[in-house]
Design an enzyme around this catalytic site. Structure first.
Site, PDB file in Angstrom:
ATOM      1  CG  HIS A  98     -26.839 -52.504 -16.096  1.00  0.00           C
ATOM      2  ND1 HIS A  98     -27.692 -53.174 -16.945  1.00  0.00           N
ATOM      3  CD2 HIS A  98     -27.079 -51.194 -16.307  1.00  0.00           C
ATOM      4  CE1 HIS A  98     -28.407 -52.300 -17.627  1.00  0.00           C
ATOM      5  NE2 HIS A  98     -28.070 -51.081 -17.246  1.00  0.00           N
ATOM      6  CG  HIS A 106     -26.141 -46.531 -18.150  1.00  0.00           C
ATOM      7  ND1 HIS A 106     -26.123 -46.789 -19.498  1.00  0.00           N
ATOM      8  CD2 HIS A 106     -27.027 -47.412 -17.612  1.00  0.00           C
ATOM      9  CE1 HIS A 106     -26.961 -47.769 -19.769  1.00  0.00           C
ATOM     10  NE2 HIS A 106     -27.534 -48.168 -18.645  1.00  0.00           N
ATOM     11  CG  HIS A 142     -29.765 -51.588 -21.943  1.00  0.00           C
ATOM     12  ND1 HIS A 142     -28.398 -51.608 -21.897  1.00  0.00           N
ATOM     13  CD2 HIS A 142     -30.178 -50.865 -20.852  1.00  0.00           C
ATOM     14  CE1 HIS A 142     -27.987 -50.923 -20.838  1.00  0.00           C
ATOM     15  NE2 HIS A 142     -29.040 -50.467 -20.182  1.00  0.00           N
ATOM     16  CD  GLU A 179     -34.637 -50.045 -19.023  1.00  0.00           C
ATOM     17  OE1 GLU A 179     -34.019 -49.984 -20.097  1.00  0.00           O
ATOM     18  OE2 GLU A 179     -34.447 -49.248 -18.086  1.00  0.00           O
ATOM     19  CG  ASP A 205     -30.242 -48.749 -15.292  1.00  0.00           C
ATOM     20  OD1 ASP A 205     -29.337 -48.803 -16.156  1.00  0.00           O
ATOM     21  OD2 ASP A 205     -31.446 -48.700 -15.590  1.00  0.00           O
ATOM     22  CG  ASP A 206     -28.908 -44.595 -15.585  1.00  0.00           C
ATOM     23  OD1 ASP A 206     -27.933 -44.224 -16.233  1.00  0.00           O
ATOM     24  OD2 ASP A 206     -29.744 -45.423 -16.014  1.00  0.00           O
TER      25      ASP A 206
HETATM   26  N1  ADE Z   1     -29.117 -45.202 -20.844  1.00  0.00           N
HETATM   27  C1  ADE Z   1     -28.929 -44.863 -19.577  1.00  0.00           C
HETATM   28  N2  ADE Z   1     -29.741 -45.577 -18.762  1.00  0.00           N
HETATM   29  C2  ADE Z   1     -30.464 -46.396 -19.557  1.00  0.00           C
HETATM   30  C3  ADE Z   1     -31.447 -47.380 -19.326  1.00  0.00           C
HETATM   31  N3  ADE Z   1     -31.887 -47.687 -18.109  1.00  0.00           N
HETATM   32  N4  ADE Z   1     -31.990 -48.007 -20.392  1.00  0.00           N
HETATM   33  C4  ADE Z   1     -31.560 -47.713 -21.619  1.00  0.00           C
HETATM   34  N5  ADE Z   1     -30.615 -46.802 -21.885  1.00  0.00           N
HETATM   35  C5  ADE Z   1     -30.065 -46.151 -20.866  1.00  0.00           C
HETATM   36 ZN    ZN Z   2     -29.003 -49.531 -18.260  1.00  0.00          ZN
END
Ligand code: ADE
Ligand code: ZN
Length: 322
Positions: free
Chosen positions: A11, A13, A189, A192, A270-271
């Site tokens: 996971h 992005h 998703h 969260e 994640d990011d």
């Molecule tokens: N798009 C990019 N990061 C995200 C995240 N953590 N949750 C939902 N959408 C996303």
């Molecule tokens: Zn995500």
């Protein structure tokens, strides 16, 4: 220390993995003013909605097939240097349309980056096409039909990301049916930014084998039991959760509780630069802050490979490398 451990990620992005220095170089290349988006070498955002806006602004700095190849190669090479053998990147062909190169060129560029990183380091990569909640069900179905064409063999999964507070999973059921029917692996998703019910909703309406995040399932003991009993794999991203203040700190994060309850959990970034983390750091946090042993962490890596959207010979080879 987890430097010696093999790692795997389900996971991340891809636009969210762009290092600020690379985003700055792209901004210079296209003469875009990124003040207010990148400051002092870091991305600037205040809350989840603002983060999504900032994410889109960074995504728009990548405009050609070559830009996307560079991004994927840079990210996967960095992962490989940290001992990562497998990575699934979440990709959004809709971004390709937004920037005007189209979905095919977007996917081709990312695939070239994945292949270049594999040639250099051996890391295995796959792509998960995501639909975006806040773009609505109609756009999602178009993207699902695109994904169903299976133009590229490295596209093996389908996800739903974006503003979790908009729409219900059921609104996207048709898109998921299309993706499932063409053999893509499914993850969603949920759990969260909103509570346990969103995880239940995803499991009831779509039955994905994995949930992206899913950590707020902890608010519902029966749901945690169901996740454990059904073997649903959770792609947890503790650094992201703490950064977005889903939980105030790592001590309050439910990874340990979910693990003890028998849920199949994995570690993910994640990011990463948006949340001041990396996959390497997530492994360190699991080890040094949450107290997981090397054996337990290896178990999570094994779970990631078991749940990966790959063909069986690749899975077997990756499992034997852990
Ligand atoms: N798009 C990019 N990061 C995200 C995240 N953590 N949750 C939902 N959408 C996303
Ligand atoms: Zn995500």
């Amino acid at each position: 220390m987890t430097a010696h451990l093999k790692k795997a990620e389900l996971h991340c992005h891809i636009e969210g993995a762009a290092p600020p220095a690379l985003a700055l170089a792209q901004a210079r290349k296209y003469n875009v003013d990124v003040r207010g988006i990148i400051e002092d070498g870091a991305y600037v955002w205040a809350d989840f909605s603002h983060f999504l806006t900032c994410y889109d602004a960074v995504a728009e700095l990548f405009r050609t097939e070559e830009d996307y190849a560079l991004l994927a190669e840079a990210y996967l090479t960095e992962l490989a240097q940290a001992g990562t053998i497998y990575s699934e990147i979440i990709v959004s062909p809709d971004h390709g349309n937004t920037i005007g190169i189209g979905s095919d060129a977007y996917i081709r560029g990312l695939a070239a980056g994945i292949e270049a990183a594999k040639a250099k380091t051996g890391i295995e990569g796959r792509m998960i096409i995501t639909i975006i909640r806040h773009m609505g069900p109609e756009a999602a179905e178009k993207t699902a039909l695109y994904a169903a064409r299976r133009e590229h063999p490295l596209v093996t999964g389908f996800n739903l990301a974006g503003e979790e507070r908009m729409h219900k999973v059921a609104d996207f059921a048709r898109a998921f049916d299309i993706a499932r029917d063409c053999g893509l692996g499914i993850t969603i998703h949920a759990g969260e930014m909103v509570g346990a019910f969103s995880v239940r909703d995803a499991l009831d309406h779509v039955r994905p084998s994995r949930i992206s995040h899913g950590v707020r399932a902890i608010e519902d003991a029966d749901l945690v039991k169901r996740i454990a009993a059904e073997g649903v794999v959770l792609e947890t991203c503790p650094g992201s959760n703490v950064s977005l203040q889903v939980f105030p700190d790592f001590a309050a994060h439910p990874l340990r509780a979910l693990y003890e309850a028998g849920c199949r959990v994995t570690l993910n970034s994640d990011d990463p630069p948006f949340f001041h983390t990396s996959l390497k750091q997530e492994y360190e946090i699991a080890s040094q802050v949450m107290g997981f042993s090397d054996d337990e962490i290896n178990g999570m890596t094994r779970t990631a490979i078991e749940a990966a959207f790959v063909d069986e010979p690749t899975r077997k080879r990756l499992l034997s490398a852990i």
